[in-house]
Motif scaffolding. Structure first.
Motif, short mmCIF file in Angstrom:
data_model
loop_
_atom_site.label_atom_id
_atom_site.label_comp_id
_atom_site.label_asym_id
_atom_site.label_seq_id
_atom_site.Cartn_x
_atom_site.Cartn_y
_atom_site.Cartn_z
N ASN A 1039 1.10 -1.25 0.10
CA ASN A 1039 -0.10 0.18 -0.08
C ASN A 1039 0.57 1.29 -0.01
OD1 ASN A 1039 -1.96 -1.82 -0.28
ND2 ASN A 1039 -2.87 -1.06 2.30
N LEU A 1040 1.78 0.88 1.00
CA LEU A 1040 3.23 2.30 0.60
C LEU A 1040 3.57 2.63 -0.73
CD1 LEU A 1040 4.54 1.69 4.29
CD2 LEU A 1040 3.11 3.27 3.05
N LEU A 1041 3.84 1.56 -1.29
CA LEU A 1041 4.47 1.27 -2.54
C LEU A 1041 3.20 1.90 -3.73
CD1 LEU A 1041 6.37 -1.77 -3.05
CD2 LEU A 1041 7.37 0.21 -2.72
N ALA A 1042 2.04 1.54 -4.03
CA ALA A 1042 1.09 1.78 -4.19
C ALA A 1042 1.25 3.61 -4.34
CB ALA A 1042 0.01 1.16 -4.27
N PHE A 1043 0.82 3.75 -3.37
CA PHE A 1043 1.00 5.13 -2.50
C PHE A 1043 1.81 6.18 -3.12
CE2 PHE A 1043 1.81 9.98 -0.44
CZ PHE A 1043 0.77 9.78 -1.12
N GLU A 1044 3.08 5.64 -3.43
CA GLU A 1044 4.38 6.60 -3.65
C GLU A 1044 4.57 6.59 -5.56
OE1 GLU A 1044 6.75 7.87 -1.92
OE2 GLU A 1044 6.25 7.66 -0.37
N GLU A 1045 3.84 5.86 -6.45
CA GLU A 1045 3.03 5.39 -7.38
C GLU A 1045 2.09 6.63 -7.77
OE1 GLU A 1045 1.83 2.01 -10.21
OE2 GLU A 1045 3.22 1.40 -8.69
N LEU A 1046 1.40 6.49 -6.86
CA LEU A 1046 0.22 7.31 -7.09
C LEU A 1046 0.80 8.49 -6.91
CD1 LEU A 1046 -2.90 7.80 -7.38
CD2 LEU A 1046 -2.59 7.50 -4.47
N ILE A 1047 1.46 9.29 -6.35
CA ILE A 1047 1.81 10.86 -6.76
C ILE A 1047 3.33 11.00 -7.10
CG2 ILE A 1047 0.67 10.94 -3.88
CD1 ILE A 1047 3.39 11.02 -2.90
N GLU A 1048 3.93 10.22 -7.78
CA GLU A 1048 5.04 10.33 -9.02
C GLU A 1048 5.06 11.49 -9.62
OE1 GLU A 1048 9.13 9.83 -9.19
OE2 GLU A 1048 7.70 8.85 -7.97
N PRO A 1049 3.85 11.50 -10.20
CA PRO A 1049 3.66 11.98 -11.59
C PRO A 1049 3.33 13.24 -11.69
CG PRO A 1049 2.05 11.11 -11.85
CD PRO A 1049 2.60 11.13 -10.64
N TYR A 1050 3.34 14.53 -9.56
CA TYR A 1050 2.53 15.24 -9.40
C TYR A 1050 4.16 16.44 -8.17
CZ TYR A 1050 -1.63 13.71 -10.85
OH TYR A 1050 -2.23 12.10 -11.79
N ARG A 1051 4.98 15.74 -8.04
CA ARG A 1051 6.05 15.64 -7.14
C ARG A 1051 6.64 17.00 -7.94
NH1 ARG A 1051 8.64 10.51 -4.13
NH2 ARG A 1051 10.02 12.81 -3.61
N LEU A 1052 7.79 17.68 -6.83
CA LEU A 1052 7.91 19.11 -7.83
C LEU A 1052 9.65 18.50 -7.48
CD1 LEU A 1052 8.85 21.89 -8.10
CD2 LEU A 1052 9.23 22.17 -5.96
N LYS A 1053 10.06 17.51 -6.95
CA LYS A 1053 11.44 17.22 -7.03
C LYS A 1053 12.53 18.09 -7.20
CE LYS A 1053 9.90 12.82 -9.04
NZ LYS A 1053 10.28 11.87 -9.65
N GLU A 1054 12.33 18.88 -6.21
CA GLU A 1054 13.02 20.06 -5.94
C GLU A 1054 14.59 19.58 -5.24
OE1 GLU A 1054 11.25 20.27 -1.29
OE2 GLU A 1054 10.83 19.83 -3.61
N ASP A 1055 14.81 19.04 -4.68
CA ASP A 1055 16.58 18.44 -4.15
C ASP A 1055 17.39 17.77 -5.79
OD1 ASP A 1055 15.74 18.81 -2.48
OD2 ASP A 1055 15.72 16.47 -2.07
N ASP A 1056 16.28 17.29 -6.97
CA ASP A 1056 17.56 17.32 -7.88
C ASP A 1056 17.46 18.58 -9.08
OD1 ASP A 1056 17.20 15.17 -6.91
OD2 ASP A 1056 15.14 14.19 -8.38
#
Length: 1151
Positions: A1039-1056
């Motif tokens: 379930n945690l992995l599914a959540f990570e997958e769900l939000i992946e397209p919407y992350r800003l990833k400012e560290d990168d």
């Protein structure tokens, strides 16, 4: 093609072209514009008369605009082909009828020009001149008003007509859109102003009225005065008045007459007030009551009144037949008395029917002849009363004498008679006062005729009744033997008592035995007293026959008016009229058979009181109508007859009810039962009419008063109600949302269906208004107690802010925002998610509670073809003018946000044009319009089938099941109140409430007991309380992995990336999830995932889950993360309601 008008303004001439005129002129031809005319720039003096078939050359005027095809037709010739396309400007001059082509036609009529825009015909009522001006710059044509070119019209009576009715043609004033809109905009279609739509019955009446030429109309004397006098002076005057004086004495007889006159006078004043409050059509008492109090009272009284009149025919005819039989008794009886009455009665009623059917003119002539006979008879009696003849003394007539008057002054009741029983016998004699009003449709000017004729008739007849009572009591003794031997000699004078002793007669024998003569005993006393006896007999014939004739005409006329309004659907057969006067021949035949049936009974003493009661019920309601209309204080109640008073009318209504019970209590009860029965029937059938009755006005008045009163009272927790603003879009596009919220607000709290129309084109506010009334009607038809409130806005968020601030009135304002869950949030533009989440934040900012409903199948069914019963045949039958026109899918952006959003239903998907047979159990009817070529019954795909079934799950009874309440956070109690209200409803009453709360592992029992105590103090029943000690356990890895997958397209990833680039991206896409925020809210994220696991474990079989809505801090949690929380929390579950109150208490355990 047309003709140039020589009196047109210099420089311009208007040609009328028939629609099929020759070639299309070059250049653009906006087909939508209503103002399509050809321009011809020529000299003023030219008079060019072309033949109607020739082609006209198109000239480009100096203004530079290309000429347009004129869709207008010559008003004389091709008017029919050009129906409804444009407006005709008619400067009517009655003296110049038909002189449109004449250059010498006088132009004085131009001072009071009419603006005509007739949808049905281009012919003006006078066929007068047409005067046009055309302005090249603005593409409209203008009229001269006060010497200026303007389309604005001056006040004119024809704008206020309901139809092309008897008095003249209905004109339609320029609409506000035509005067106010920018000129490149398409003018709106015209509708009728509020409440002016005509029922089919009124349209038919209008058509008949327009066709009927040479109609016979009566003035106030012939139409009202004569009829009322004849009807009021019934048999009573000659046959019963003397007996009443004998029983009650002069004083009480006068009191009886005065009492009856007071009742009729008050009713006469009330009738006058109603009759002068607007144009009166045919139907008399029925028309007056139904248009004042509405169809329920009108319909019940109309039927009873028509029936009472029909039976009254029988009563009067039997009275006539009895008199004839008495004359024949000597030696000319055919069979026995009863059968003779039947035979004579039948022959009489057939003759009367013949006179009525021959037409109103003959009937009016017969009435005048009968009135002359009647007046002659009355004068004949008064003359006779001054001539004393020796032979009449033995029969008790001694001429006027003070002692006789004194003796007869007091009462002498015999045979168990009382004051009230005598009053009951006299009162029917006063009941003819509506005879004139009943033929209101045949009066030239009912507003003048009804008050004047009715009140004068009441006055004259009242005076005559009083005169007869005093006169007979002053010259005739109560008992006389009729024998000349009963003289008394002077020595026995001392033993003689009574006024007759003075004249040498001793009638003391009568005190023990019944004598044949005198006031008490002889009904024909007036014939004996009169100068010439047979004239009184003729008077009796005249009184009975005229009353019978008046009733025979009244009954079918009232019945016809009732049938035309189609209040009782089965009776429309009798609405048809024949001939130029629209005579109700079928009604005459029906009345004839009813009368005949009662004549054959030949014993009317049981029926007379019922008739009196029916008439009195009508009088009571007419009086009540005036009181009710005055009480409602409607601006439309302004009778030109001013001599009425609302309290006097109320007293009149009460008096009428009292008199009903005095006359005959069982008949009064029967009448009330029948009126109430018919009232309930009509209320249940809800006829589709709107007459602007005082019932409507009073409802408004009370609602306004109570709403204002409510605003002065502070809110109290005990009286808290969830008042919901439900974002449904079109009310029928999200049935599950509508039904569920309606389940807990019905009869409890306010429900407003909010609909935000967004778009890039300029909003069409007229459409908004039509939609508003159309969908409000739909809600009412589906028995949903809610208000539909659409608004135009730049986007969904602004629209929601408008509604949150402005929806509602006073204390009737929403306090809870209800949304559907945005199932498609990952598919479209993420700015829609930003807007959606902002709407929830705005609700909390405005101190609203927030509720979100999620069904795993989704909520929006508007895309399913043929799914909803909105504008089916029920709309067509209601005579509505706003039938939906075909919808162009390119207008999508005008309607609302076309982006996939759970709030917005684009217009081409609007279920306004579709229909569903399961929606409310009604039979399927064809949709008015089909969306496209596909058949509306085409099979649905599986997901649509599931969606449709899910959308109707809250319309069914929810069998034995549970409503699971996950009350994790205290929000003031709304999370608990909604399920409580829900399980109180019939559909949900078999469901038990289970409560789930969070707690610590080591305090589970303590927490359960504390919650049980709280719920019992709140008096809320529950079946079970579960304390969850493992909420903070880490969720499963998958379930945690599914959540990570769900939000992946919407992350800003400012560290990168570079800091500047990251800030720019965050500013342009504010919904993006930053790494920092994700880390900060890790625990909260895990809790949502864990709760979903617990929900699946404990509540997967619940009928409904009600759960605390997680909150996100404004500005700290991005909308994508919040949306992801709501997604993981509520996915793959039964229907779930996420609830968060505004943290003000809504439950209390204090009394």
């Amino acid at each position: 093609t047309g003709r140039a008008f020589p009196w047109a303004s210099p420089g311009f001439m208007l040609y009328f072209l028939t629609p099929d005129a020759g070639q299309r002129p070059p250049g653009p031809t906006p087909s939508q514009s209503r103002f399509q005319v050809d321009l011809v720039a020529e000299a003023a003096g030219a008079t060019d008369d072309k033949s109607p078939n020739s082609d006209a050359s198109s000239t480009v005027p100096s203004g530079g605009k290309s000429s347009q095809e004129c869709a207008a037709a010559d008003p004389g010739a091709g008017g029919e082909e050009a129906k409804g396309r444009f407006r005709v400007v008619n400067f009517a001059d009655p003296s110049a009828a038909g002189s449109a082509a004449s250059p010498e036609a006088p132009t004085e009529g131009l001072q009071n020009g009419d603006t005509v825009m007739s949808e049905t015909s281009l012919h003006s009522s006078t066929g007068g001149q047409h005067h046009y001006h055309y302005d090249t710059h603005t593409n409209t044509y203008y009229l001269r008003t006060f010497g200026h070119n303007t389309i604005d019209a001056v006040p004119n009576i024809d704008f206020y007509r309901q139809t092309a009715a008897p008095l003249g043609e209905k004109l339609i004033r320029p609409t506000l859109s035509e005067l106010h809109d920018e000129l490149d905009k398409e003018p709106f279609e015209d509708g009728f102003a509020n409440g002016e739509e005509l029922t089919p019955a009124e349209e038919a009446a209008a058509k008949e009225a327009a066709e009927s030429k040479g109609v016979v109309k009566f003035g106030w004397i012939k139409g009202v005065l004569v009829r009322c006098m004849l009807n009021i002076w019934g048999v009573m005057l000659f046959i019963r008045m003397t007996w009443i004086v004998g029983q009650a004495g002069i004083a009480l007889s006068c009191l009886i007459v005065i009492m009856a006159t007071i009742v009729t006078t008050i009713t006469g004043l009330s009738t006058s007030a109603i009759a002068t409050n607007g144009f009166v059509r045919g139907g008399g008492a029925y028309y007056l009551i139904s248009r004042s109090l509405g169809p329920e009272f009108g319909g019940s009284i109309g039927l009873i009144f028509a029936f009472a009149n029909a039976v009254a025919v029988a009563m009067y005819v039997v009275g006539f037949a009895e008199t004839v039989v008495q004359l024949l008794t000597v030696n000319a009886l055919m069979t026995d008395e009863t059968n003779d009455i039947r035979i004579i009665g039948t022959i009489t009623v057939i003759v009367l029917l013949g006179i009525s059917v021959a037409g109103m003119e003959w009937e009016a002539k017969a009435q005048i002849f009968l009135l002359i006979v009647l007046i002659t008879a009355i004068i004949n009696y008064f003359i006779g009363s001054f001539i004393t003849i020796k032979s009449k003394e033995a029969m008790g007539f001694f001429g006027y004498d003070g002692s006789i008057m004194w003796e007869n002054m007091g009462p002498d009741f015999r045979k168990e008679e009382t004051f009230f029983s005598v009053f009951a016998i006299f009162f029917p004699a006063a009941t003819g006062i509506l005879a004139g009003a009943n033929i209101s449709g045949d009066l030239a000017d009912p507003q003048l005729a009804i008050p004047r004729g009715t009140l004068l008739a009441i006055l004259v007849t009242g005076i005559v009744y009083l005169g007869v009572a005093i006169s007979t009591g002053s010259c005739i003794v109560r008992d006389a033997t009729g024998s000349g031997n009963d003289t008394v000699s002077s020595q026995f004078m001392s033993n003689c008592t009574g006024a007759s002793c003075k004249f040498g007669y001793d009638f003391s024998f009568c005190s023990e035995n019944k004598c044949p003569y005198g006031l008490h005993n002889d009904f024909q006393v007036m014939s004996m007293v009169s100068g010439f006896g047979p004239i009184i007999t003729a008077g009796i014939f005249s009184a009975t026959l005229s009353s019978a004739l008046a009733s025979l005409v009244s009954a079918p006329k009232v019945f016809q008016a009732l049938c035309k309004d189609n209040i009782y659907p089965g009776l429309s057969l009798f609405a048809k009229g024949y001939g130029k006067n629209n005579e109700p021949l079928r009604g005459y035949i029906l009345t004839f058979f009813i009368a005949l049936a009662f004549i054959l009974i030949a014993e009317l003493n049981t029926i007379a009181p019922i008739i009196s009661n029916f008439f009195l019920a009508s009088y009571a309601l007419i009086n009540f109508s005036v009181f009710h209309a005055s009480l409602a204080n409607s601006p439309g109640w302004r009778p030109s007859f001013k001599y009425y008073n609302m309290w006097v009318s109320l007293a009149g209504a009460v008096l009428c009810c009292v008199v009903m019970f005095v006359i005959n209590w069982w008949a009064a009860l029967l009448t009330n039962v029948i009126v109430m029965g018919l009232y309930i029937y009509v209320s249940y059938k809800k006829p589709d009419v709107n007459w602007g009755s005082s019932t409507q006005a009073l409802t408004y008045h009370q609602a306004l008063t109570h709403t204002l009163h409510l605003s002065g009272v502070e809110d109290h927790i005990k009286n808290f109600r969830p008042q919901c603003l439900v974002m449904t879009g079109y009310p029928n596009s999200r049935p599950a949302l509508l039904d569920l919220v309606h389940s807990f607000t019905k009869n409890v709290g306010l429900m407003i269906c909010g609909h935000i129309r967004t778009g890039y084109r300029r909003p069409n506010f007229k459409d908004l208004a039509t939609d508003q009334s159309r969908y409000q009607r739909w809600l009412l038809r589906n028995e949903t107690k809610a208000f539909y409130t659409p608004v135009f806005a730049e986007d969904m968020r602004h629209g929601t802010q408008y509604l949150l601030q402005a929806a509602g009135l006073g204390r009737l304002k929403p306090n809870t925002l209800v949304l559907g869950f945005k199932n498609d949030w990952r598919d479209g533009d993420m700015m829609n998610v930003e807007t959606y989440i902002s709407m929830i934040h705005d609700a909390f900012d405005f101190q609203f509670g927030a509720v979100i409903l999620r069904l795993k199948e989704g909520l929006d069914v508007s895309h399913i073809q043929g799914q909803d019963d909105l504008l089916s045949s029920q709309e067509k039958s209601s005579g509505m003018k706003d039938v939906i026109v075909s919808i162009d899918t390119s207008k999508d952006s005008d309607a609302e946000s076309s982006k996939p959003s759970s709030k917005a239903t684009s217009l081409q998907n609007s279920p306004a044009i579709q229909k569903d047979d399961d929606d409310d159990g009604k039979a399927t009817t064809q949709p008015l319009l089909k969306k496209d070529k596909r058949s509306p019954t085409m099979p649905l795909n599986v997901s649509d089938q599931r969606l449709l079934e899910a959308s109707q799950q809250f319309q069914k009874k929810q069998g034995k099941g549970t409503v699971d309440v996950w009350w994790l956070f205290d929000d003031g109690g709304l999370t608990l109140l909604i399920p409580y209200l829900l399980t109180n409803k019939k559909r949900w009453k078999d469901c038990k409430i289970r409560v789930f709360i969070g707690g610590k592992i080591n305090r589970i029992d303590h927490d359960r007991r504390a919650m049980a105590t709280l719920l019992s103090k709140f008096r809320i029943d529950f079946s079970d309380i579960t304390v969850l000690g493992d909420i903070n356990t880490k969720p499963k890895k998958e379930n945690l992995l599914a959540f990570e997958e769900l939000i992946e397209p919407y992350r800003l990833k400012e560290d990168d990336m570079e800091q500047d680039a990251a800030e720019r991206l965050k500013n342009s896409e504010p919904w993006r999830i930053t790494d920092n925020e994700l880390e900060l809210y890790r625990a909260k994220t895990n809790r949502q995932i864990r709760l979903n696991e617990l929900l699946k474990e404990h509540s997967s079989t619940a009928n409904l889950i009600v759960m605390s809505l997680p909150l996100a801090r404004k500005g700290a949690v991005s909308s994508a993360l919040y949306m992801a929380w709501l997604e993981v929390l509520s996915k793959d579950l039964p229907p779930i309601l996420l609830v968060r109150g505004n943290h003000q208490s809504v439950l209390t355990f204090y009394s």
